[in-house]
Enzyme design. Structure first.
Site, PDB file in Angstrom:
ATOM      1  N   GLU A  53      57.738 111.762  21.431  1.00  0.00           N
ATOM      2  CA  GLU A  53      58.307 110.464  21.800  1.00  0.00           C
ATOM      3  C   GLU A  53      59.098 109.897  20.624  1.00  0.00           C
ATOM      4  O   GLU A  53      58.647 109.937  19.469  1.00  0.00           O
ATOM      5  CB  GLU A  53      57.199 109.495  22.202  1.00  0.00           C
TER       6      GLU A  53
ATOM      7  N   ASP B  20      53.921 114.885  23.588  1.00  0.00           N
ATOM      8  CA  ASP B  20      52.893 113.950  23.142  1.00  0.00           C
ATOM      9  C   ASP B  20      52.897 112.670  23.979  1.00  0.00           C
ATOM     10  O   ASP B  20      52.375 111.636  23.550  1.00  0.00           O
ATOM     11  CB  ASP B  20      53.048 113.631  21.654  1.00  0.00           C
TER      12      ASP B  20
ATOM     13  N   ILE C 197      47.148 104.177  21.290  1.00  0.00           N
ATOM     14  CA  ILE C 197      47.814 104.128  19.996  1.00  0.00           C
ATOM     15  C   ILE C 197      46.829 104.593  18.921  1.00  0.00           C
ATOM     16  O   ILE C 197      45.728 104.055  18.806  1.00  0.00           O
ATOM     17  CB  ILE C 197      48.292 102.692  19.683  1.00  0.00           C
ATOM     18  N   GLY C 198      47.205 105.626  18.164  1.00  0.00           N
ATOM     19  CA  GLY C 198      46.337 106.118  17.098  1.00  0.00           C
ATOM     20  C   GLY C 198      45.301 107.126  17.540  1.00  0.00           C
ATOM     21  O   GLY C 198      44.410 107.480  16.755  1.00  0.00           O
ATOM     22  N   ALA C 199      45.406 107.628  18.771  1.00  0.00           N
ATOM     23  CA  ALA C 199      44.408 108.582  19.265  1.00  0.00           C
ATOM     24  C   ALA C 199      44.592 109.980  18.688  1.00  0.00           C
ATOM     25  O   ALA C 199      43.663 110.785  18.713  1.00  0.00           O
ATOM     26  CB  ALA C 199      44.453 108.643  20.794  1.00  0.00           C
ATOM     27  N   GLY C 200      45.781 110.294  18.199  1.00  0.00           N
ATOM     28  CA  GLY C 200      46.034 111.609  17.610  1.00  0.00           C
ATOM     29  C   GLY C 200      46.834 112.539  18.496  1.00  0.00           C
ATOM     30  O   GLY C 200      46.885 113.748  18.255  1.00  0.00           O
ATOM     31  N   LYS C 201      47.496 111.985  19.509  1.00  0.00           N
ATOM     32  CA  LYS C 201      48.207 112.833  20.474  1.00  0.00           C
ATOM     33  C   LYS C 201      49.378 113.589  19.841  1.00  0.00           C
ATOM     34  O   LYS C 201      49.608 114.761  20.150  1.00  0.00           O
ATOM     35  CB  LYS C 201      48.685 112.000  21.668  1.00  0.00           C
ATOM     36  N   THR C 202      50.115 112.935  18.939  1.00  0.00           N
ATOM     37  CA  THR C 202      51.236 113.612  18.288  1.00  0.00           C
ATOM     38  C   THR C 202      50.749 114.726  17.370  1.00  0.00           C
ATOM     39  O   THR C 202      51.316 115.830  17.350  1.00  0.00           O
ATOM     40  CB  THR C 202      52.084 112.604  17.495  1.00  0.00           C
TER      41      THR C 202
ATOM     42  N   TYR D 204      55.993  93.505  18.075  1.00  0.00           N
ATOM     43  CA  TYR D 204      54.707  93.192  17.439  1.00  0.00           C
ATOM     44  C   TYR D 204      54.710  91.837  16.745  1.00  0.00           C
ATOM     45  O   TYR D 204      53.651  91.253  16.497  1.00  0.00           O
ATOM     46  CB  TYR D 204      54.332  94.293  16.440  1.00  0.00           C
TER      47      TYR D 204
END
Length: 374
Positions: free
Chosen positions: A208, A259, A186-191, A220
């Site tokens: 996604e 992504d 989460i937050g790695a920059g894949k998108t 959450y």
């Protein structure tokens, strides 16, 4: 989609290991300028306009997003990086590499830094012979004649001989791969990376649909209650999306980048579900997984936990702001276990913890070149 320009370049060398010089120039142009579409044979020719060692000359076709002025700047930098030392003289000299722009689209360019078509190309057989080999039907913008006819009309009587050795053309991403999946925590920059690659290479983009999942904000707030419906809904949606998109897509003729890869469903489920729920979930996943087309390349973006938390905070999704580092570390471990267990996966791991590929073009190019070279 960014505009792609077609340019034809002439490369020559008469010092050192000439084959190596040409190959290094080709590889660097591929990294710094654009995709190499065609490479002519290598032609051995005497020095033109001065007494010197014989030259090896070639012409190449390049597809680039750079405009003509940016292109000439890039090529001069490449010459310098490969050891070219220009002296302040108008006389011709020996050189380890020389790169000239012959044609740029069908444009006529007259500026202080660049003249296109190259003003002396029609006088030089060592240019016209290799150019005619790869672009014989292309018209000279000023002469309004094909390059093949320009060669027939050339009065240069220099001896020119093709040699048997060949140079290697670096394959563009769209020729090496049909389907690339980009993954990460989460937050790695894949998108962001998937969108940038899609725009650069005019590929179909599959993102996604997490924003449409009604269970995600609830999860959450109460992980234990909503973990199973969340993971099942994600699995169903990922399966439907990939099945629909891949079924309508010709993987033999086109290029697709996503992504995510459906295996992330199992990774997240292993972290969020109880043991009994996970066993049931895995049975469902195994049935679905067999039906999904596997990517030609799986790119995993590694980010350290502090950077992940920073990125999550920066993008500002309310339901993500309470994500803890321990949760991210569990997901990271899940990806690690998946990666080490997949023996037939064409895998590229890229550590992006110190990179800013969204705002820094050099960092982005580093990742693209890693994808090209694997």
């Amino acid at each position: 989609m960014k505009i792609q320009h077609t340019t034809y370049l002439s490369l020559g060398t008469n010092q050192g290991n000439k084959l190596e010089n040409l190959q290094n120039a080709i590889n660097t142009i591929d990294r710094e300028v654009g995709d190499i579409q065609k490479i002519s044979s290598i032609y051995k020719t005497p020095a033109w306009g001065f007494n010197g060692n014989d030259f090896y000359n070639i012409c190449i076709q390049v597809s680039t997003k750079q405009n003509s002025l940016k292109l000439i700047t890039s090529l001069l930098k490449i010459e310098k990086s490969l050891g070219r030392q220009r002296k302040k003289t108008k006389e011709y000299q020996n050189r380890n590499i020389d790169i000239d722009i012959l044609l740029f689209n069908d444009e006529i360019i007259l500026s202080e830094s660049l003249i296109v078509p190259h003003p002396k190309m029609l006088e030089r057989k060592f240019v016209l012979v290799p150019l005619a080999e790869i672009a014989g039907q292309i018209n000279h913008p000023i002469q309004k004649e094909s390059i093949k006819n320009c060669l027939l009309n050339c009065t240069d009587a220099s001896e020119i001989t093709a040699i048997e050795k060949q140079l290697k053309r670096p394959l563009p991403i769209i020729e090496k791969y049909n389907y690339i999946a980009i993954e990460g925590n989460i937050g790695a920059g894949k998108t962001s990376l998937a969108k940038m690659i899609s725009e650069d290479f005019n590929s179909k983009l599959v993102l996604e649909r997490f924003a449409d999942n009604p269970f995600l904000p609830k999860f959450y707030k109460d992980k234990e209650r909503y973990a199973f419906p969340l993971e099942m809904s994600f699995l169903a949606d990922r399966y439907q999306q990939l099945s629909d998109d891949l079924a309508q897509f010709d993987l033999f003729k086109n290029f697709l980048v996503s992504d995510y890869y459906i295996f992330k469903s199992l990774i997240f489920a292993q972290v969020t579900l109880s043991e009994d729920e996970y066993l049931l979930y895995r049975k469902m996943f195994t049935l679905i997984y067999k039906e999904i087309t596997k990517p030609d390349l799986y790119v995993y973006l590694y980010q350290n936990t502090d950077r992940l938390l920073e990125n999550i905070k920066k993008r500002g999704r309310n339901y993500e702001q309470n994500i803890e580092s321990a949760y991210l570390k569990k997901i990271q471990e899940g990806y690690k276990n998946f990666i080490t267990s997949q023996k037939d996966l064409n895998l590229l791991i890229v550590d992006v913890s110190e990179l800013d590929f969204v705002n820094n073009k050099k960092d982005y190019n580093k990742i693209v070149n890693k994808i090209k070279c694997i």
